[in-house]
Write a protein that holds these residues in place. Structure first.
Motif, PDB file in Angstrom:
ATOM      1  N   PHE A 101      41.189  16.764   3.223  1.00  0.00           N
ATOM      2  CA  PHE A 101      41.008  15.323   3.364  1.00  0.00           C
ATOM      3  C   PHE A 101      39.995  14.791   2.360  1.00  0.00           C
ATOM      4  O   PHE A 101      38.942  15.392   2.169  1.00  0.00           O
ATOM      5  N   ILE A 102      40.330  13.674   1.736  1.00  0.00           N
ATOM      6  CA  ILE A 102      39.399  12.956   0.851  1.00  0.00           C
ATOM      7  C   ILE A 102      39.387  11.500   1.282  1.00  0.00           C
ATOM      8  O   ILE A 102      40.441  10.882   1.458  1.00  0.00           O
ATOM      9  N   ASN A 103      38.191  10.960   1.442  1.00  0.00           N
ATOM     10  CA  ASN A 103      38.017   9.543   1.773  1.00  0.00           C
ATOM     11  C   ASN A 103      37.468   8.837   0.542  1.00  0.00           C
ATOM     12  O   ASN A 103      36.366   9.146   0.079  1.00  0.00           O
ATOM     13  N   LEU A 104      38.226   7.893   0.015  1.00  0.00           N
ATOM     14  CA  LEU A 104      37.794   7.075  -1.113  1.00  0.00           C
ATOM     15  C   LEU A 104      37.747   5.591  -0.715  1.00  0.00           C
ATOM     16  O   LEU A 104      37.810   4.715  -1.577  1.00  0.00           O
ATOM     17  N   GLN A 105      37.642   5.324   0.568  1.00  0.00           N
ATOM     18  CA  GLN A 105      37.655   3.943   1.070  1.00  0.00           C
ATOM     19  C   GLN A 105      36.537   3.130   0.444  1.00  0.00           C
ATOM     20  O   GLN A 105      35.386   3.552   0.392  1.00  0.00           O
ATOM     21  N   ILE A 140      48.306  12.986  -0.414  1.00  0.00           N
ATOM     22  CA  ILE A 140      49.238  12.170   0.365  1.00  0.00           C
ATOM     23  C   ILE A 140      48.476  10.941   0.832  1.00  0.00           C
ATOM     24  O   ILE A 140      47.501  11.048   1.585  1.00  0.00           O
ATOM     25  N   ASP A 141      48.905   9.778   0.378  1.00  0.00           N
ATOM     26  CA  ASP A 141      48.212   8.526   0.668  1.00  0.00           C
ATOM     27  C   ASP A 141      48.438   8.108   2.116  1.00  0.00           C
ATOM     28  O   ASP A 141      49.562   7.879   2.537  1.00  0.00           O
ATOM     29  N   GLY A 164      46.703   5.458   3.242  1.00  0.00           N
ATOM     30  CA  GLY A 164      46.308   4.051   3.230  1.00  0.00           C
ATOM     31  C   GLY A 164      44.813   3.863   3.370  1.00  0.00           C
ATOM     32  O   GLY A 164      44.093   4.738   3.847  1.00  0.00           O
ATOM     33  N   ASN A 165      44.335   2.716   2.906  1.00  0.00           N
ATOM     34  CA  ASN A 165      42.927   2.337   3.002  1.00  0.00           C
ATOM     35  C   ASN A 165      41.974   3.342   2.368  1.00  0.00           C
ATOM     36  O   ASN A 165      40.836   3.479   2.813  1.00  0.00           O
ATOM     37  N   GLY A 166      42.404   4.056   1.354  1.00  0.00           N
ATOM     38  CA  GLY A 166      41.530   4.995   0.664  1.00  0.00           C
ATOM     39  C   GLY A 166      41.433   6.367   1.315  1.00  0.00           C
ATOM     40  O   GLY A 166      40.627   7.182   0.912  1.00  0.00           O
ATOM     41  N   TYR A 167      42.279   6.625   2.297  1.00  0.00           N
ATOM     42  CA  TYR A 167      42.292   7.938   2.958  1.00  0.00           C
ATOM     43  C   TYR A 167      43.438   8.787   2.410  1.00  0.00           C
ATOM     44  O   TYR A 167      44.570   8.305   2.326  1.00  0.00           O
ATOM     45  N   TRP A 168      43.137  10.012   2.055  1.00  0.00           N
ATOM     46  CA  TRP A 168      44.119  10.902   1.453  1.00  0.00           C
ATOM     47  C   TRP A 168      44.112  12.259   2.141  1.00  0.00           C
ATOM     48  O   TRP A 168      43.055  12.872   2.285  1.00  0.00           O
ATOM     49  N   TYR A 169      45.274  12.726   2.535  1.00  0.00           N
ATOM     50  CA  TYR A 169      45.419  14.101   2.998  1.00  0.00           C
ATOM     51  C   TYR A 169      45.776  14.949   1.788  1.00  0.00           C
ATOM     52  O   TYR A 169      46.443  14.486   0.860  1.00  0.00           O
ATOM     53  N   ILE A 170      45.333  16.186   1.796  1.00  0.00           N
ATOM     54  CA  ILE A 170      45.627  17.107   0.710  1.00  0.00           C
ATOM     55  C   ILE A 170      46.614  18.148   1.227  1.00  0.00           C
ATOM     56  O   ILE A 170      46.375  18.813   2.228  1.00  0.00           O
ATOM     57  N   ASP A 171      47.735  18.249   0.536  1.00  0.00           N
ATOM     58  CA  ASP A 171      48.792  19.170   0.959  1.00  0.00           C
ATOM     59  C   ASP A 171      48.607  20.524   0.314  1.00  0.00           C
ATOM     60  O   ASP A 171      48.379  20.660  -0.834  1.00  0.00           O
TER      61      ASP A 171
END
Length: 85
Positions: free
Chosen positions: A54-58, A75-76, A78-85
């Motif tokens: 997980f990366i938070n770029l909010q 994986i976007d 939304g709102n700057g939150y990204w899951y990493i596959d």
């Protein structure tokens, strides 16, 4: 290094760049970089973190440079939150 077992890292409103050595944090699974409006880029070494999920770029710089090797895994949500596959 000192923080090699670090699992979560929160750097809010404080960074412009992350060092390539962040790739040494092999246990890191949560990276929160919210509200870093001057964040310029993410280092390529982040793509090699085996447990990162997980990366938070909010509210960070919407034009932050993300290496393609990392972007391919993101994986976007939304709102700057990204899951990493």
């Amino acid at each position: 290094g000192r923080f090699k077992n670090l699992q979560a890292l929160l750097l809010q409103n404080i960074v412009r760049k992350l060092p390539e050595t962040i790739g040494n944090l092999q246990e890191l699974n949560f990276l929160a970089l919210g509200k870093n409006s001057k964040l310029e880029s993410l280092p390529a070494s982040i793509a090699n973190l085996p447990k990162l999920s997980f990366i938070n770029l909010q509210d960070s710089n919407p034009n932050v440079e993300i290496p393609q090797t990392l972007r391919d895994k993101m994986i976007d949500e939304g709102n700057g939150y990204w899951y990493i596959d």
